[in-house]
Design an enzyme around this catalytic site. Structure first.
Site, PDB file in Angstrom:
ATOM      1  CD  GLN A 131      -2.726   1.062   2.510  1.00 49.12           C
ATOM      2  OE1 GLN A 131      -3.397   0.291   2.500  1.00 49.12           O
ATOM      3  NE2 GLN A 131      -2.707   2.047   3.595  1.00 49.12           N
ATOM      4  N   GLY A 132       0.724   1.842  -1.090  1.00 48.64           N
ATOM      5  CA  GLY A 132       1.647   3.136  -1.170  1.00 48.64           C
ATOM      6  C   GLY A 132       0.666   4.307  -0.871  1.00 48.64           C
ATOM      7  CE1 TYR A 133      -3.790   4.233  -0.776  1.00 48.01           C
ATOM      8  CE2 TYR A 133      -4.977   4.257   1.277  1.00 48.01           C
ATOM      9  CZ  TYR A 133      -5.057   4.171   0.173  1.00 48.01           C
ATOM     10  OH  TYR A 133      -6.040   3.736  -0.548  1.00 48.01           O
ATOM     11  CB  SER A 134       2.243   6.416   4.874  1.00 49.14           C
ATOM     12  OG  SER A 134       1.255   6.012   5.609  1.00 49.14           O
ATOM     13  CB  SER A 171       3.063  -3.357   5.448  1.00 50.82           C
ATOM     14  OG  SER A 171       2.793  -2.405   6.496  1.00 50.82           O
ATOM     15  CD  GLU A 254      -6.715  -0.541   7.307  1.00 52.11           C
ATOM     16  OE1 GLU A 254      -5.680  -0.706   7.632  1.00 52.11           O
ATOM     17  OE2 GLU A 254      -7.261   0.635   6.755  1.00 52.11           O
ATOM     18  CB  SER A 374      -2.458   8.554  15.091  1.00 51.83           C
ATOM     19  OG  SER A 374      -2.918   9.898  14.648  1.00 51.83           O
ATOM     20  CD  GLU A 376      -2.528  11.402  18.812  1.00 63.24           C
ATOM     21  OE1 GLU A 376      -1.933  11.581  19.911  1.00 63.24           O
ATOM     22  OE2 GLU A 376      -2.603  10.639  17.937  1.00 63.24           O
TER      23      GLU A 376
END
Length: 395
Positions: A131-134, A171, A254, A374, A376
């Site tokens: 997964q190429g998100y962050s 990941s 997810e 997160s 938050e």
């Protein structure tokens, strides 16, 4: 959700249990319990082979419609499968991102050509996905994605997307053949506008995957650098510029039935900590006994909440569940270390950095409240989208 099971469901449970008992033997028995949190590197090739055996017998993508290669199981039967798989201590499966996230997203937004190209290979565990998100400056704030992609070639010719940028905390990218990548494809666009959802092959000169060594000793996460990487022009899911909608839909998938397997896995960990406490006398401490009992009660409440969330359209469900299980698992890691006592401060052997199961649990659980959204961010989602409170000021 009705927590009782029909005769058909009970028969299905017996079928799953019998298959696992029959096949998790011989060479496969050594894989039991491998590949857990912080341990994705364990026997990876062997677990891929095990997953392909599952595929041969129709035990991958069990909730997918039959027309896409799945078994079309009911929600209850999907829960049963994941529960029995976890109870059997079967090895952690290698294709979660393809099976649980990308597959349903392609069914919802992909072209017929994309479905025909990728879905059968996910079912057969022939291709693994990352997964190429962050990104370094776009983790929890995903709308700040800066990785860029541009179309190269003249219309009518063989066009391709050219991708430049960096992803991080990706990941299992070092084990994967493909990644679904959120890119900025409209120059000058900001936030959630102008993004596209691309399918990018990782085995090419323009892609550099660098594993990140973790406290647990493994390297589940990676940095991925794209420098002139290419993918075909038709491998954009949804329309160009609509990547935010596709990406958010994927995150909704997810929180699927696999969360019930997660709860079963937590139960096994808790049982292990209780057994350890009984063995080393830590249960003589009334405070530790009380903490262990509290974790047991909370886990059952968590399971009921997860079942309820799967059977309703409760908008708060996914965020509430993430907050609850992340906090619970972190506290389990802390209790495990207290049960170990002074022994938890040293490594298991003198031959190097060899962590015990409980040390690894403690260290990995520290990240539970960060990854996957997160605490938050989850609280902001609940405040803004559920309670209707004013949006947080963003610079």
């Amino acid at each position: 959700m009705d927590l009782t099971y029909s005769e058909e469901d009970q028969a299905f449970r017996a079928e799953v249990r019998a298959w696992l008992e029959e096949h998790l033997t011989g060479e496969w028995a050594a894989l039991r319990g491998l590949g857990g949190a912080g341990r994705d590197h364990e026997a990876h090739d062997e677990r891929v082979a095990w997953n392909r055996l599952l595929a041969e017998h129709g035990w991958t993508c069990v909730g997918w419609p039959t027309e896409h290669g799945g078994r079309g199981l009911s929600l209850t039967q999907q829960v049963i499968f994941h529960e029995e798989y976890a109870k059997a201590d079967a090895p952690v499966r290698v294709n979660h991102l393809g099976e649980e996230l990308l597959g349903p997203t392609l069914m919802a937004f992909g072209t017929e050509e994309q479905k025909a190209r990728f879905l059968p290979r996910i079912v057969a565990v022939e291709e693994l996905w990352a997964q190429g998100y962050s990104e370094p400056n776009a983790g929890s704030d995903l709308a700040n994605v800066q990785t860029k992609a541009r179309l190269d070639g003249l219309p009518g010719d063989q066009q391709s997307w050219v991708v430049d940028g960096q992803k991080v905390w990706t990941s299992n990218a070092h084990f994967s053949q493909w990644a679904f990548v959120l890119c900025r494809t409209e120059p000058g666009s900001e936030r959630h506008r102008g993004l596209s959802f691309l399918l990018v092959p990782l085995d090419q000169e323009g892609v550099d995957v660098r594993p990140i060594e973790q406290l647990t000793g493994g390297s589940e996460f990676n940095e991925v650098f794209f420098t002139g990487a290419r993918t075909d022009a038709d491998l954009v899911v949804g329309e160009p510029g609509e990547g935010w909608k596709v990406a958010m839909a994927l995150l909704g998938f997810e929180r699927g039935v696999s969360v019930l397997a997660q709860v079963v896995g937590f139960a096994r960990e808790l049982e292990g900590v209780v057994d350890l406490a009984k063995a080393n006398g830590a249960t003589d401490d009334p405070v530790l006994r009380d903490r262990l009992a509290g974790l047991k009660v909370e886990l059952e409440v968590m399971r009921r909440q997860a079942m309820r969330g799967l059977s309703s359209d409760d908008a708060a469900g996914p965020s509430v569940f993430k907050l609850v299980w992340a906090s619970w698992h972190k506290r389990l890691g802390e209790v495990a270390m207290d049960v170990l006592g002074p022994a938890g401060l040293t490594t298991a052997t003198d031959s190097g950095y060899e962590l015990s199961r409980w040390q690894r649990l403690f260290l990995f659980s520290l990240a539970d409240t960060i990854y996957g959204g997160s605490d938050e961010v989850q609280r902001n989602i609940l405040a803004e989208r559920v309670l209707g409170l004013p949006r947080e000021a963003r610079g």
